[in-house]
Design a protein around this motif. Structure first.
Motif, PDB file in Angstrom:
ATOM      1  N   ASP A  98       0.864  -1.177   0.000  1.00 17.87           N
ATOM      2  CA  ASP A  98       0.000   0.000   0.000  1.00 17.87           C
ATOM      3  C   ASP A  98       0.902   1.229   0.000  1.00 17.87           C
ATOM      4  O   ASP A  98       2.123   1.114   0.227  1.00 17.87           O
ATOM      5  CB  ASP A  98      -0.955   0.017   1.193  1.00 17.87           C
ATOM      6  N   THR A  99       0.319   2.397  -0.257  1.00 18.66           N
ATOM      7  CA  THR A  99       1.128   3.603  -0.403  1.00 18.66           C
ATOM      8  C   THR A  99       0.483   4.782   0.303  1.00 18.66           C
ATOM      9  O   THR A  99      -0.716   4.797   0.578  1.00 18.66           O
ATOM     10  CB  THR A  99       1.313   3.963  -1.893  1.00 18.66           C
ATOM     11  N   LEU A 103       5.513   7.404  -0.163  1.00 18.52           N
ATOM     12  CA  LEU A 103       5.935   6.262   0.652  1.00 18.52           C
ATOM     13  C   LEU A 103       5.301   4.978   0.140  1.00 18.52           C
ATOM     14  O   LEU A 103       4.129   4.947  -0.231  1.00 18.52           O
ATOM     15  CB  LEU A 103       5.543   6.475   2.115  1.00 18.52           C
ATOM     16  N   ILE A 104       6.083   3.898   0.140  1.00 19.94           N
ATOM     17  CA  ILE A 104       5.599   2.575  -0.237  1.00 19.94           C
ATOM     18  C   ILE A 104       5.745   1.656   0.966  1.00 19.94           C
ATOM     19  O   ILE A 104       6.852   1.478   1.498  1.00 19.94           O
ATOM     20  CB  ILE A 104       6.392   2.005  -1.423  1.00 19.94           C
ATOM     21  N   SER A 119      13.418   8.363  -2.113  1.00 18.34           N
ATOM     22  CA  SER A 119      14.758   8.022  -2.604  1.00 18.34           C
ATOM     23  C   SER A 119      15.005   6.523  -2.566  1.00 18.34           C
ATOM     24  O   SER A 119      16.103   6.069  -2.873  1.00 18.34           O
ATOM     25  CB  SER A 119      15.822   8.745  -1.772  1.00 18.34           C
ATOM     26  N   ARG A 120      13.980   5.757  -2.175  1.00 21.46           N
ATOM     27  CA  ARG A 120      14.020   4.291  -2.078  1.00 21.46           C
ATOM     28  C   ARG A 120      14.884   3.791  -0.918  1.00 21.46           C
ATOM     29  O   ARG A 120      15.294   2.633  -0.897  1.00 21.46           O
ATOM     30  CB  ARG A 120      14.459   3.639  -3.386  1.00 21.46           C
ATOM     31  N   LYS A 121      15.132   4.678   0.061  1.00 24.95           N
ATOM     32  CA  LYS A 121      15.718   4.212   1.309  1.00 24.95           C
ATOM     33  C   LYS A 121      14.648   3.443   2.062  1.00 24.95           C
ATOM     34  O   LYS A 121      13.477   3.816   2.048  1.00 24.95           O
ATOM     35  CB  LYS A 121      16.231   5.394   2.145  1.00 24.95           C
ATOM     36  N   ILE A 155       1.068   7.984  10.276  1.00 27.04           N
ATOM     37  CA  ILE A 155       2.251   8.036   9.426  1.00 27.04           C
ATOM     38  C   ILE A 155       3.056   9.316   9.621  1.00 27.04           C
ATOM     39  O   ILE A 155       4.287   9.278   9.729  1.00 27.04           O
ATOM     40  CB  ILE A 155       1.834   7.871   7.946  1.00 27.04           C
ATOM     41  N   ALA A 156       2.413  10.462   9.705  1.00 31.19           N
ATOM     42  CA  ALA A 156       3.134  11.736   9.804  1.00 31.19           C
ATOM     43  C   ALA A 156       3.970  11.817  11.078  1.00 31.19           C
ATOM     44  O   ALA A 156       5.044  12.421  11.093  1.00 31.19           O
ATOM     45  CB  ALA A 156       2.157  12.901   9.740  1.00 31.19           C
TER      46      ALA A 156
END
Length: 270
Positions: A98-99, A103-104, A119-121, A155-156
């Motif tokens: 989910d996204t 963010l993934i 940035s895919r970190k 999330i935040a």
């Protein structure tokens, strides 16, 4: 849909007005749906193993596909054709996606939850739990776990809390939460039983307002709610159609019907 597939359907999603179906052989088929007919538009084979899940992805109005081949693929419409624009490599097979914004969120085969930023970190969250499914709703991540608990992350703020504690019953502990869905201020969870309640009541750890079982011996693998219909994909039976908002006396062929009354009384089976 009128054509033989090369494997079982393992994931479904609507994307840009078309139905995308993922298969156990790693293929993705894109269908144009008109009325009760479906026309195959594209047949894509880029995943090497089963496609396990799909998710919409806000950047570029993209689609994500997760696979047992340990990759997440990013798809976009390029010159009116769906093309893979990025491959995100994982160390484990992908079970769920989910996204939220850029963010993934992913659930891996080992029941861990990983978050990829723009940035895919990647980082791990909810490390103390074995997670089966996730769902992002209004900036909050809900996680159904193997111990029958449900976790929530704002999330935040990266704030985590438990909105349903693990069951003390040995029998209930063997009912992992396979799907969680938020709909009209109700939170539904599914394992070999389906439970639902007003979201605030879940937070107060009250008993669920509704509880029902699908066909005997069946376990719900996936659940979705669209326009007051509950759709269930079960492990040992044909797919079931449920509807929580139908009028008294209505029935759905081949499945049970749930009616939720206007005064928010618990749904009941007819």
């Amino acid at each position: 849909m009128g054509r033989r597939s090369r494997g079982a359907v393992t994931a479904l999603i609507f994307y840009r007005g078309k139905l995308c179906s993922g298969y156990s052989d790693g293929s993705i088929k894109v269908w144009d749906i008109k009325g009760q007919s479906a026309t195959l538009v594209w047949d894509i084979k880029e995943h090497r193993k089963a496609v396990t899940c799909f998710s919409h992805f806000e950047p570029g109005d993209s689609l994500l596909s997760g696979s047992a081949d340990k990759t997440i693929r990013v798809w976009q419409m390029v010159k009116r054709k769906m093309e893979c624009t990025e491959v995100i490599s994982m160390k484990e097979p992908v079970q769920n996606l989910d996204t939220h914004g850029q963010l993934i969120f992913t659930v891996t085969h080992g029941h861990g939850v990983k978050v990829f930023d723009a940035s895919r970190k990647v980082k791990d969250i909810c490390k103390s739990k074995h997670v089966k499914c996730i769902r992002v709703v209004q900036g909050r991540l809900y996680m159904g776990c193997t111990d029958a608990s449900i976790q929530e992350v704002v999330i935040a703020r990266n704030h985590e809390q438990e909105i349903r504690a693990p069951s003390k019953s040995w029998r209930m502990q063997n009912r992992p939460i396979n799907s969680v869905v938020m709909y009209k201020d109700w939170l539904y969870s599914a394992s070999d039983i389906i439970e639902g309640s007003n979201f605030k009541e879940w937070k107060r750890h009250s008993k669920p307002r509704m509880s029902m079982a699908p066909d005997k011996g069946a376990s719900v693998l996936a659940m979705g709610i669209v326009e007051d219909f509950i759709y269930l994909n079960c492990s040992s039976s044909t797919s079931i159609l449920q509807e929580p908002d139908m009028a008294e006396g209505d029935a759905a062929e081949g499945g049970k019907v749930i009616s939720r009354q206007q005064n928010n009384k618990p749904p009941h089976c007819q």
